[in-house]
Scaffold this motif. Structure first.
Motif, mmCIF file in Angstrom:
data_model
loop_
_atom_site.group_PDB
_atom_site.id
_atom_site.type_symbol
_atom_site.label_atom_id
_atom_site.label_comp_id
_atom_site.label_asym_id
_atom_site.label_seq_id
_atom_site.Cartn_x
_atom_site.Cartn_y
_atom_site.Cartn_z
ATOM 1 N N GLY A 1 -8.018 0.396 -0.981
ATOM 2 C CA GLY A 1 -6.788 0.190 -0.226
ATOM 3 C C GLY A 1 -6.629 -1.272 0.107
ATOM 4 O O GLY A 1 -7.275 -2.132 -0.491
ATOM 5 N N PRO B 1 0.795 -1.227 0.000
ATOM 6 C CA PRO B 1 0.000 0.000 0.000
ATOM 7 C C PRO B 1 0.830 1.281 0.000
ATOM 8 O O PRO B 1 0.381 2.303 -0.522
ATOM 9 C CB PRO B 1 -0.826 -0.102 1.283
ATOM 10 N N SER C 1 1.062 2.999 -3.302
ATOM 11 C CA SER C 1 -0.103 3.666 -3.885
ATOM 12 C C SER C 1 0.127 5.161 -3.827
ATOM 13 O O SER C 1 0.866 5.649 -2.966
ATOM 14 C CB SER C 1 -1.364 3.302 -3.092
ATOM 15 N N GLY C 2 -0.505 5.901 -4.732
ATOM 16 C CA GLY C 2 -0.288 7.340 -4.694
ATOM 17 C C GLY C 2 -1.118 8.116 -5.680
ATOM 18 O O GLY C 2 -1.862 7.563 -6.487
ATOM 19 N N THR D 1 -9.662 6.043 -5.722
ATOM 20 C CA THR D 1 -8.856 6.606 -4.641
ATOM 21 C C THR D 1 -9.313 6.140 -3.261
ATOM 22 O O THR D 1 -8.594 6.297 -2.289
ATOM 23 C CB THR D 1 -8.863 8.140 -4.692
ATOM 24 N N GLY E 1 -4.535 3.008 2.796
ATOM 25 C CA GLY E 1 -4.591 3.550 1.447
ATOM 26 C C GLY E 1 -4.528 5.067 1.486
ATOM 27 O O GLY E 1 -4.163 5.678 2.497
ATOM 28 N N LEU E 2 -4.909 5.681 0.376
ATOM 29 C CA LEU E 2 -4.829 7.133 0.254
ATOM 30 C C LEU E 2 -5.746 7.845 1.245
ATOM 31 O O LEU E 2 -5.376 8.867 1.826
ATOM 32 C CB LEU E 2 -5.173 7.557 -1.179
ATOM 33 N N ARG F 1 3.181 9.426 -2.965
ATOM 34 C CA ARG F 1 2.852 8.095 -2.435
ATOM 35 C C ARG F 1 2.282 8.171 -1.020
ATOM 36 O O ARG F 1 2.458 9.154 -0.310
ATOM 37 C CB ARG F 1 4.075 7.213 -2.481
ATOM 38 N N THR F 2 1.608 7.102 -0.644
ATOM 39 C CA THR F 2 0.934 7.033 0.647
ATOM 40 C C THR F 2 1.854 7.421 1.794
ATOM 41 O O THR F 2 1.491 8.242 2.646
ATOM 42 C CB THR F 2 0.363 5.619 0.875
ATOM 43 N N ASN F 3 3.047 6.866 1.818
ATOM 44 C CA ASN F 3 3.956 7.183 2.932
ATOM 45 C C ASN F 3 4.384 8.651 2.905
ATOM 46 O O ASN F 3 4.667 9.238 3.943
ATOM 47 C CB ASN F 3 5.165 6.250 2.944
ATOM 48 N N ALA G 1 -4.197 7.941 4.609
ATOM 49 C CA ALA G 1 -3.019 8.811 4.603
ATOM 50 C C ALA G 1 -3.413 10.277 4.751
ATOM 51 O O ALA G 1 -2.815 11.013 5.532
ATOM 52 C CB ALA G 1 -2.211 8.597 3.327
#
Length: 180
Positions: free
Chosen positions: A94, A50, A53-54, A91, A104-105, A70-72, A108
């Protein structure tokens, strides 16, 4: 984006389009200044990892950035926005992580400081989404809360003079996560 931006006074908006909409510009912007943050772009979803993802931004060569927020990286943003809108495909999806919930987004942006996020649950039509978002933002400008504005925009699409927009495919993918 320009149509939505026109609803706000120039001093209260910042719009990045095309090659200016870079990952570096998002990261360098003082996002705590804005009450609403809107991404009209594409998204990538990696259900296996995950963190990959972004939100896809300009893929112009911007040095160390890869063009995908990205998510992080979103977790590290500092938001003061009462609403983040992710106007892109899928969007709201996740990965369900045992003991963590959905990663997921959406999560985040909630973690980054927004109490609510509008996301989509499947692929969306670009033209219909642009029209839908214009209605949604107009309803908020008229004083409706994001939850009520989202509902009103869906009803407007359902009763649209454009017959195709009456089909739920065009307006049901968008949901509000967080505070109503």
């Amino acid at each position: 984006m320009e149509t939505i931006g026109a609803l706000y006074p120039p001093a209260r908006r910042k719009i990045y389009l095309g090659p200016d909409a870079t990952e570096a510009s998002v990261k360098s912007e003082n996002l705590t200044r804005y009450t609403r943050v809107h991404f009209a772009t594409h998204a990538v979803l990696d259900e296996q990892v995950p963190a990959r993802s972004g939100v896809v931004l300009s893929l112009e060569n911007t040095g160390d950035e890869d063009g995908i927020l990205r998510t992080n990286e979103i977790f590290n943003l500092e938001l003061n926005a009462d609403l983040v809108v992710l106007s892109a495909c899928q969007t709201g999806l996740g990965t369900l992580v045992k003991g963590e919930g959905m990663v997921g987004l959406t999560r985040a942006f909630l973690y980054a400081g927004s109490p609510r996020v509008v996301v989509s649950l499947w692929e969306v039509n670009d033209h219909a989404t642009a029209d839908f978002m214009k209605i949604f933002y107009q309803k908020m400008k008229e004083g409706q809360s994001p939850g009520l504005a989202l509902r009103a925009a869906k009803l407007d699409m359902l009763h649209s003079g454009f017959a195709a927009y009456r089909h739920p495919y065009f307006w049901t993918p968008f949901v509000l996560v967080g505070r109503f």
